[in-house]
Write a protein that holds these residues in place. Structure first.
Motif, PDB file in Angstrom:
ATOM      1  N   PRO A  93      10.175  -0.814  13.766  1.00  0.00           N
ATOM      2  CA  PRO A  93       9.072  -1.622  14.302  1.00  0.00           C
ATOM      3  C   PRO A  93       8.538  -1.009  15.585  1.00  0.00           C
ATOM      4  O   PRO A  93       9.236  -0.259  16.280  1.00  0.00           O
ATOM      5  N   SER A  94       7.306  -1.337  15.898  1.00  0.00           N
ATOM      6  CA  SER A  94       6.641  -0.846  17.112  1.00  0.00           C
ATOM      7  C   SER A  94       6.600   0.679  17.157  1.00  0.00           C
ATOM      8  O   SER A  94       6.982   1.304  18.140  1.00  0.00           O
ATOM      9  N   SER A  95       6.129   1.256  16.055  1.00  0.00           N
ATOM     10  CA  SER A  95       6.051   2.714  15.937  1.00  0.00           C
ATOM     11  C   SER A  95       4.655   3.143  15.514  1.00  0.00           C
ATOM     12  O   SER A  95       3.960   2.421  14.787  1.00  0.00           O
ATOM     13  N   PHE A  96       4.280   4.336  15.955  1.00  0.00           N
ATOM     14  CA  PHE A  96       3.039   4.974  15.533  1.00  0.00           C
ATOM     15  C   PHE A  96       3.408   6.304  14.888  1.00  0.00           C
ATOM     16  O   PHE A  96       4.122   7.112  15.478  1.00  0.00           O
ATOM     17  N   VAL A  97       2.931   6.524  13.665  1.00  0.00           N
ATOM     18  CA  VAL A  97       3.305   7.690  12.869  1.00  0.00           C
ATOM     19  C   VAL A  97       2.103   8.604  12.696  1.00  0.00           C
ATOM     20  O   VAL A  97       0.994   8.137  12.394  1.00  0.00           O
ATOM     21  N   THR A  98       2.324   9.896  12.874  1.00  0.00           N
ATOM     22  CA  THR A  98       1.307  10.905  12.595  1.00  0.00           C
ATOM     23  C   THR A  98       1.881  11.901  11.596  1.00  0.00           C
ATOM     24  O   THR A  98       2.952  12.474  11.829  1.00  0.00           O
ATOM     25  N   ILE A  99       1.186  12.082  10.479  1.00  0.00           N
ATOM     26  CA  ILE A  99       1.600  13.033   9.453  1.00  0.00           C
ATOM     27  C   ILE A  99       0.503  14.081   9.298  1.00  0.00           C
ATOM     28  O   ILE A  99      -0.667  13.748   9.112  1.00  0.00           O
ATOM     29  N   THR A 100       0.901  15.345   9.406  1.00  0.00           N
ATOM     30  CA  THR A 100      -0.010  16.458   9.175  1.00  0.00           C
ATOM     31  C   THR A 100       0.645  17.414   8.185  1.00  0.00           C
ATOM     32  O   THR A 100       1.789  17.203   7.768  1.00  0.00           O
ATOM     33  N   THR A 101      -0.063  18.465   7.827  1.00  0.00           N
ATOM     34  CA  THR A 101       0.536  19.457   6.941  1.00  0.00           C
ATOM     35  C   THR A 101       1.691  20.185   7.611  1.00  0.00           C
ATOM     36  O   THR A 101       2.494  20.835   6.937  1.00  0.00           O
ATOM     37  N   SER A 102       1.806  20.064   8.936  1.00  0.00           N
ATOM     38  CA  SER A 102       2.888  20.727   9.669  1.00  0.00           C
ATOM     39  C   SER A 102       4.135  19.863   9.804  1.00  0.00           C
ATOM     40  O   SER A 102       5.205  20.373  10.153  1.00  0.00           O
ATOM     41  N   GLY A 103       4.008  18.561   9.558  1.00  0.00           N
ATOM     42  CA  GLY A 103       5.172  17.695   9.704  1.00  0.00           C
ATOM     43  C   GLY A 103       4.791  16.287  10.107  1.00  0.00           C
ATOM     44  O   GLY A 103       3.626  15.891  10.065  1.00  0.00           O
ATOM     45  N   MET A 104       5.797  15.526  10.533  1.00  0.00           N
ATOM     46  CA  MET A 104       5.607  14.130  10.890  1.00  0.00           C
ATOM     47  C   MET A 104       6.195  13.857  12.274  1.00  0.00           C
ATOM     48  O   MET A 104       7.240  14.394  12.632  1.00  0.00           O
ATOM     49  N   TRP A 131       0.815  -1.198   0.000  1.00  0.00           N
ATOM     50  CA  TRP A 131       0.000   0.000   0.000  1.00  0.00           C
ATOM     51  C   TRP A 131       0.856   1.257   0.000  1.00  0.00           C
ATOM     52  O   TRP A 131       2.052   1.204   0.296  1.00  0.00           O
ATOM     53  N   ALA A 132       0.209   2.372  -0.344  1.00  0.00           N
ATOM     54  CA  ALA A 132       0.874   3.677  -0.337  1.00  0.00           C
ATOM     55  C   ALA A 132      -0.145   4.735   0.064  1.00  0.00           C
ATOM     56  O   ALA A 132      -1.321   4.644  -0.296  1.00  0.00           O
ATOM     57  N   ALA A 133       0.313   5.737   0.811  1.00  0.00           N
ATOM     58  CA  ALA A 133      -0.548   6.837   1.235  1.00  0.00           C
ATOM     59  C   ALA A 133       0.227   8.139   1.116  1.00  0.00           C
ATOM     60  O   ALA A 133       1.463   8.161   1.200  1.00  0.00           O
ATOM     61  N   TYR A 134      -0.524   9.234   0.953  1.00  0.00           N
ATOM     62  CA  TYR A 134       0.105  10.532   0.738  1.00  0.00           C
ATOM     63  C   TYR A 134      -0.714  11.622   1.406  1.00  0.00           C
ATOM     64  O   TYR A 134      -1.959  11.592   1.388  1.00  0.00           O
ATOM     65  N   LEU A 135      -0.016  12.609   1.981  1.00  0.00           N
ATOM     66  CA  LEU A 135      -0.646  13.831   2.494  1.00  0.00           C
ATOM     67  C   LEU A 135       0.239  15.009   2.131  1.00  0.00           C
ATOM     68  O   LEU A 135       1.454  14.979   2.357  1.00  0.00           O
ATOM     69  N   GLY A 136      -0.370  16.044   1.586  1.00  0.00           N
ATOM     70  CA  GLY A 136       0.391  17.244   1.239  1.00  0.00           C
ATOM     71  C   GLY A 136      -0.332  18.054   0.196  1.00  0.00           C
ATOM     72  O   GLY A 136      -1.560  18.003   0.072  1.00  0.00           O
ATOM     73  N   GLU A 137       0.421  18.816  -0.575  1.00  0.00           N
ATOM     74  CA  GLU A 137      -0.147  19.601  -1.667  1.00  0.00           C
ATOM     75  C   GLU A 137      -0.764  18.650  -2.683  1.00  0.00           C
ATOM     76  O   GLU A 137      -0.210  17.593  -2.992  1.00  0.00           O
ATOM     77  N   ALA A 138      -1.930  19.012  -3.212  1.00  0.00           N
ATOM     78  CA  ALA A 138      -2.641  18.122  -4.119  1.00  0.00           C
ATOM     79  C   ALA A 138      -1.783  17.737  -5.324  1.00  0.00           C
ATOM     80  O   ALA A 138      -1.089  18.576  -5.912  1.00  0.00           O
ATOM     81  N   LEU A 139      -1.807  16.450  -5.649  1.00  0.00           N
ATOM     82  CA  LEU A 139      -1.135  15.957  -6.845  1.00  0.00           C
ATOM     83  C   LEU A 139      -1.998  14.866  -7.477  1.00  0.00           C
ATOM     84  O   LEU A 139      -2.947  14.371  -6.880  1.00  0.00           O
ATOM     85  N   PHE A 140      -1.660  14.501  -8.689  1.00  0.00           N
ATOM     86  CA  PHE A 140      -2.387  13.432  -9.345  1.00  0.00           C
ATOM     87  C   PHE A 140      -2.011  12.096  -8.717  1.00  0.00           C
ATOM     88  O   PHE A 140      -0.834  11.833  -8.442  1.00  0.00           O
ATOM     89  N   LYS A 142       7.642  13.972  -0.710  1.00  0.00           N
ATOM     90  CA  LYS A 142       7.225  13.906  -2.119  1.00  0.00           C
ATOM     91  C   LYS A 142       6.748  15.293  -2.494  1.00  0.00           C
ATOM     92  O   LYS A 142       5.609  15.692  -2.176  1.00  0.00           O
ATOM     93  N   GLY A 143       7.610  16.080  -3.118  1.00  0.00           N
ATOM     94  CA  GLY A 143       7.255  17.457  -3.435  1.00  0.00           C
ATOM     95  C   GLY A 143       6.919  18.216  -2.168  1.00  0.00           C
ATOM     96  O   GLY A 143       7.692  18.229  -1.203  1.00  0.00           O
ATOM     97  N   ALA A 144       5.729  18.814  -2.128  1.00  0.00           N
ATOM     98  CA  ALA A 144       5.278  19.561  -0.952  1.00  0.00           C
ATOM     99  C   ALA A 144       4.391  18.686  -0.080  1.00  0.00           C
ATOM    100  O   ALA A 144       3.391  19.146   0.474  1.00  0.00           O
ATOM    101  N   GLY A 145       4.755  17.428   0.065  1.00  0.00           N
ATOM    102  CA  GLY A 145       3.992  16.507   0.891  1.00  0.00           C
ATOM    103  C   GLY A 145       4.854  15.359   1.349  1.00  0.00           C
ATOM    104  O   GLY A 145       6.084  15.393   1.254  1.00  0.00           O
ATOM    105  N   ARG A 146       4.205  14.317   1.867  1.00  0.00           N
ATOM    106  CA  ARG A 146       4.932  13.152   2.383  1.00  0.00           C
ATOM    107  C   ARG A 146       4.172  11.879   2.052  1.00  0.00           C
ATOM    108  O   ARG A 146       2.949  11.814   2.169  1.00  0.00           O
ATOM    109  N   CYS A 147       4.932  10.875   1.644  1.00  0.00           N
ATOM    110  CA  CYS A 147       4.392   9.541   1.378  1.00  0.00           C
ATOM    111  C   CYS A 147       4.747   8.611   2.521  1.00  0.00           C
ATOM    112  O   CYS A 147       5.792   8.759   3.171  1.00  0.00           O
TER     113      CYS A 147
END
Length: 264
Positions: free
Chosen positions: A237-248, A4-13, A214-219
């Motif tokens: 391993p054993s990590s919880f990740v939070t990504i927002t427009t402010s960072g990770m 799987w793959a996920a992205y948050l940031g500036e809109a892209l195709f 990834k550009g102005a965002g993060r994958c």
């Protein structure tokens, strides 16, 4: 297992991640490099956020590499937050209802991993759900059920705590059934604002997880889609990740699970 793959940031195709890169998610559907099986051909799905609070959803049972609709959608849809998944079934029929991502209201969820001994604890876990949450059950997979456990455990107000409590419920159900807990959980989920991910396994061998700008965002991905062009960071391993427009941010996850187990 799945990719799987996920992205948050500036809109892209969506094609910039799902279909266009040399080792895109479509390439990984038939030639994954860091999964037990290189083939993930038991369906696929997209969840993307736009102008409405709830995500759009497209899922099908075809292998991702053989559906021209997927390529067309990814070429046309722009989004600043999306989840994409290709499935290698570890249980549950190949049907649209069993394809990831799963959605509930504004939430979307996808998973790489499995609940070991699921058939021995499935009924107990389903019976533990509140009526309102159980009524959302559409498919038969362990992944969808884990998502519903998260919702039942307060996902809307406490994402990390909800995952930890859902994990504790699976571990407890396994022990009650006389089954050694065997949960592998590398998952991503979102409420349309933030993107969350967890990498955890009860045996310490969690499926892979990486992140990169990834550009102005993060994958955040199961495995890199461009090994030459990206500065990929492996999530421990054993990590919880939070990504927002402010960072990770990355926080320990196993400690929260172990604390719940001790309290129980």
């Amino acid at each position: 297992m799945c990719r799987w793959a996920a992205y948050l940031g500036e809109a892209l195709f969506l094609e910039d991640i799902v279909t266009a890169p040399c080792h895109s998610l479509i390439a990984q559907s038939h030639c994954a490099q860091e999964a037990k099986s290189p083939t993930n051909g038991d369906g696929f799905g997209l969840a993307w956020y736009g102008d409405r609070p709830e995500p759009g959803l497209y899922r099908d049972i075809l292998p991702a590499w053989s559906d021209p609709n997927l390529k067309s959608l990814c070429r046309q849809i722009r989004s600043g937050l999306f989840l994409a998944h290709v499935r290698a079934s570890t249980g549950g029929a190949t049907s649209r209802m069993n394809c990831h991502p799963f959605i509930s209201g504004r939430w979307s969820f996808m998973h790489n991993g499995q609940i070991g001994g699921f058939e021995k604890i499935r009924r107990a876990l389903e019976n533990s759900l509140s009526d309102a949450v159980f009524d959302q059950r559409e498919g038969t997979t362990d992944s969808e059920l884990f998502f519903l456990l998260m919702i039942d455990e307060g996902l809307a107000s406490d994402p990390q705590g909800a995952v930890a409590r859902a994990t504790s419920r699976v571990v407890d159900a396994s022990r009650r059934a006389g089954v050694e807990p065997a949960l592998k959980l590398t998952a991503a989920f979102s409420d349309g604002q933030a993107l969350y991910a967890v990498r955890h396994a009860s045996d310490g061998h969690a499926p892979t997880l990486y992140t990169a700008a990834k550009g102005a965002g993060r994958c955040i991905v199961s495995e890199p889609f461009d090994r030459d062009g990206g500065d990929w960071q492996a999530i421990p391993p054993s990590s919880f990740v939070t990504i927002t427009t402010s960072g990770m941010s990355i926080h320990p996850f196993a400690a929260a699970v172990e604390k719940l187990a001790l309290v129980g």
